[in-house]
Design an enzyme around this catalytic site. Structure first.
Site, short mmCIF file in Angstrom:
data_model
loop_
_atom_site.label_atom_id
_atom_site.label_comp_id
_atom_site.label_asym_id
_atom_site.label_seq_id
_atom_site.Cartn_x
_atom_site.Cartn_y
_atom_site.Cartn_z
N GLY A 75 0.84 -1.19 0.00
CA GLY A 75 0.00 0.00 0.00
C GLY A 75 0.88 1.24 0.00
O GLY A 75 2.09 1.17 -0.25
N LEU A 76 0.26 2.39 0.28
CA LEU A 76 1.06 3.63 0.26
C LEU A 76 1.71 3.85 1.63
O LEU A 76 1.39 4.78 2.35
CB LEU A 76 0.20 4.82 -0.16
CG LEU A 76 -0.10 4.90 -1.66
CD1 LEU A 76 -0.99 6.08 -1.99
CD2 LEU A 76 1.19 5.00 -2.47
N HIS A 77 2.58 2.94 1.99
CA HIS A 77 3.35 3.04 3.23
C HIS A 77 4.83 2.94 2.85
O HIS A 77 5.16 2.62 1.72
CB HIS A 77 3.02 1.87 4.17
CG HIS A 77 1.59 1.81 4.57
ND1 HIS A 77 0.96 0.65 4.91
CD2 HIS A 77 0.66 2.77 4.67
CE1 HIS A 77 -0.30 0.89 5.21
NE2 HIS A 77 -0.52 2.17 5.07
N ALA A 78 5.67 3.16 3.84
CA ALA A 78 7.11 2.93 3.69
C ALA A 78 7.67 3.46 2.37
O ALA A 78 7.39 4.59 2.00
CB ALA A 78 7.43 1.44 3.87
#
Lengths: 573, 90
Positions: free
Chosen positions: B13-16
């Site tokens: 997902g839109l993490h890290a």
């Protein structure tokens, strides 16, 4: 004196305390003259530039040896140049005439608050990064040089309120014997760093900063989560020896983590993993285990103000199912109530919480929450091998009632046209003694069982696990426990169904050996216990364990059992 | 003003790292860009890593990107393409 906290990184150490207090200035609202805006914007930009240089220097220093840690500082740079925060800081100087440091302080505070509300725990923990970048900026503002744990004079036990990533990244591993902090759990930065450096760490020890003094010698037992002060020579000697033993054992055990668990006479034992946070470290265990023997789903409900949505749960369950592929994942429906308090749910105060409205009983009392969890589990089942297990089942009625809810949920999913696996197994956790006694009956209707030995012991021996004045009566080695579990195993074997164990008894080689001798072929445990259990399995034969078990069930006392097992199994521990 | 939606397809997902890549890409454009979860009101400055993270956009989330400014079309199209490329995962 003995103090306790969360053991997050195992090991044992003795040494003088080093109280670590990072730079903490007292800030107050400071305004600038309205004609000084431009020069203060310039000051802010200079400040940011100095911080950038510091971050890049640390990053470059780490990149060679520890690229993972270097990434933390790359992320800090992203924060430093964050567009939204940058704009707000400039606005605060421009229009509110805040001095640069006060503009930084208030803007970061605002964003820390926003991030603290994130649903995802991993994101909430990024708050530590924001605090860290802010302290760096403020420290540079006051022209204080960076103080860190990289230049310690002698080996010490570092005691702090909390450690920032930048404290731990530059820490001198050869001089830090152990870490003790006042706050932090197993997924905090300090914990992750401590484990990767193999430094013993006890976190969440309240008031550590006031309980200990500089240079006071303490013993840190990060296997048990204990810190001792004012130790006499005998205790010091005891722990010096324990430390030696720990180091030898740890080095030896590492080799066993990845072996296939087959006994010397060729019986394959399933070694499964208990998980309770579904973080990267836990899921990494998929490389050396046969599945998830116990997925404690409580964490999904904890530390939040709203109940988790169905979609959120689907996402988490899928993540774990995906990690384990075709291997089973036993999802235990929420085991909440009793002593576990939730922010997102009003729970009644009870006289005897362990005998109260907990686990499945609580699920029955809140059918909508129960059904949401089951719907999410079934929806996730399409990507893996899902087994569902109910906690605190005490009778056939409980089990049938829970199964009826499962049928309702399936019907609803059918009506909504949502796909789910038709092979989901439905089983029981055996932890209420009445259920253990009627295991032969329940085995006809349940697809599988797993013995929760902690609660089964607590309920069988009639001991409140939380009450220290009766802890001596809580006897895991009680011969009755083995007789009872033996009955469960034989009952499920007779129906050709699987029985496993997921409590402490499965992860302790002494008790696991007896359970295997009684016929159990599936053991589930925390990832830390996997090497020692695999060592046991690969060094024994089933007939010798059967002999062991036959002896144990006829011994008179728990002490005799423990002593006998320690003697008989000394060569495989 | 120009807007388009897509579904976050990569696993993390839109993490890290994907979040960092996304911010770096968004910051190249002059337009004011926002991102939000379709069906919800909270929107974030697409050039702010902190705001982006606070949305917690995991795999399977449908997101709407909106830009306003001289390079709005290019900005949105490039970012949608980046999300659809799964950030090189898989």
């Amino acid at each position: 004196m003995t103090f306790t906290g969360n053991p997050v990184s195992p090991g044992i150490a003795t040494g003088p305390v080093f109280l670590y207090t990072p730079f903490k200035p007292q800030l107050e609202e400071t305004l600038i003259p309205s004609d000084a805006v431009e020069e203060n914007i310039k000051k802010y930009e200079d400040l940011r530039e100095k911080a950038r240089l510091e971050l890049e220097a640390i990053h470059d220093k780490l990149e060679q040896d520890d690229p993972e840690k270097a990434k933390i500082f790359a992320a800090h740079k992203d924060i430093l140049f964050d567009d939204a925060m940058d704009e707000e800081i400039r606005d605060a100087i421009n229009y509110d005439y805040f001095s640069p440091e006060w503009a930084i302080q208030t803007t970061y505070e605002k964003f820390i608050r926003i991030l603290s509300k994130a649903k995802d725990e991993i994101i909430r923990e990024r708050v530590a990064d924001l605090r860290d970048v802010r302290s760096r900026l403020i420290r540079i503002w006051f022209e204080v040089p960076e103080k860190n744990l990289s230049a310690l004079e002698k080996p010490v036990v570092v005691v702090a309120h909390d450690l920032f990533p930048s404290d731990t990244a530059t820490l001198d591993r050869s001089k830090v014997l152990a870490i003790v902090t006042e706050i932090g759990g197993p997924t905090s930065h300090s914990a992750i760093i401590a484990r990767s450096y193999e430094i013993p760490a006890v976190l969440g020890l309240s008031d550590a900063m006031t309980l200990f003094a500089d240079d006071q010698v303490v013993i840190v037992d990060a296997c048990e989560g204990k810190v001792f002060t004012e130790a006499d020579d005998a205790l010091l000697a005891e722990y010096a020896q324990k430390r030696e033993e720990y180091l030898v054992k740890a080095a030896d055990l590492k080799k066993f983590r990845d072996v296939e668990p087959i006994t010397k006479d060729g019986v394959r034992i399933k070694v499964e993993q208990n998980i309770g946070s579904a973080d990267a470290m836990e899921l990494e265990g998929a490389t050396c285990t046969d599945g998830v023997g116990l997925f404690r789903t409580e964490f999904i409900y904890m530390g939040r103000e709203q109940l988790p949505t169905e979609d959120e749960q689907v996402e988490i369950y899928k993540k774990v199912l995906n990690a384990f592929g075709e291997r089973p994942m036993i999802l235990r429906t929420m085991d909440i109530g009793g002593d576990k308090v939730l922010d997102c749910m009003e729970l009644p105060k009870e006289e005897n919480p362990f005998l109260g409205l907990r686990a499945l009983r609580l699920s029955f009392a809140h059918p909508e929450i129960f059904k949401t969890q089951l719907r999410a589990a079934f929806r996730a089942s399409v990507v893996g091998n899902l087994w569902i297990m109910f906690p605190m089942v005490g009778s056939m009625d409980d089990f049938r009632r829970a199964k009826a809810v499962v049928e309702e949920v399936k019907k609803e999913l059918d009506e909504a046209g949502l796909p789910y696996s038709k092979d989901v197994k439905i089983g029981v956790m055996i932890e209420v003694p009445t259920l253990a006694v009627i295991a032969d009956l329940i085995a006809k209707e349940a697809d599988f069982c797993s013995v929760g030995t902690n609660d089964l012991t607590q309920y069988s021996t009639a001991v409140d696990r939380m009450n220290p004045s009766v802890s001596g009566y809580y006897q895991t080695f009680h011969p009755a426990m083995f007789r009872l579990i033996g009955h469960v195993i034989r009952s499920f074997d007779a129906e050709g169904k699987s029985s496993g164990v997921c409590g402490e008894m499965g992860g302790n080689p002494l008790t696991a050996a007896v359970l295997m001798g009684l016929g159990m072929r599936t053991l589930s445990m925390g990832i830390a216990s996997v090497p020692s259990i695999k060592k046991l399995i690969t060094n024994v034969t089933i007939p010798e364990l059967e002999k062991l078990a036959a002896t144990v069930v006829n011994l008179n006392t728990a002490a005799e059992v423990e002593e006998y097992l320690k003697k008989e199994l000394a060569h495989v521990l | 003003m120009y807007a388009r939606s897509t579904i976050v397809a990569n696993r993390t997902g839109l993490h890290a790292r994907p979040a960092s890549d996304f911010i770096a890409c968004a910051s190249k454009f002059k337009s004011k860009i926002t991102i939000k979860r379709v069906g919800e009101d909270d929107e974030a400055n697409a050039k702010s890593i902190v705001m982006l993270l606070s949305l917690g956009l995991g795999q399977g989330t449908e997101v709407l990107l909106t830009a306003k400014g001289e390079d709005e079309v290019e900005a949105v199209d490039t970012l949608i393409e980046l999300i659809d490329s799964k950030f090189g995962e898989d």
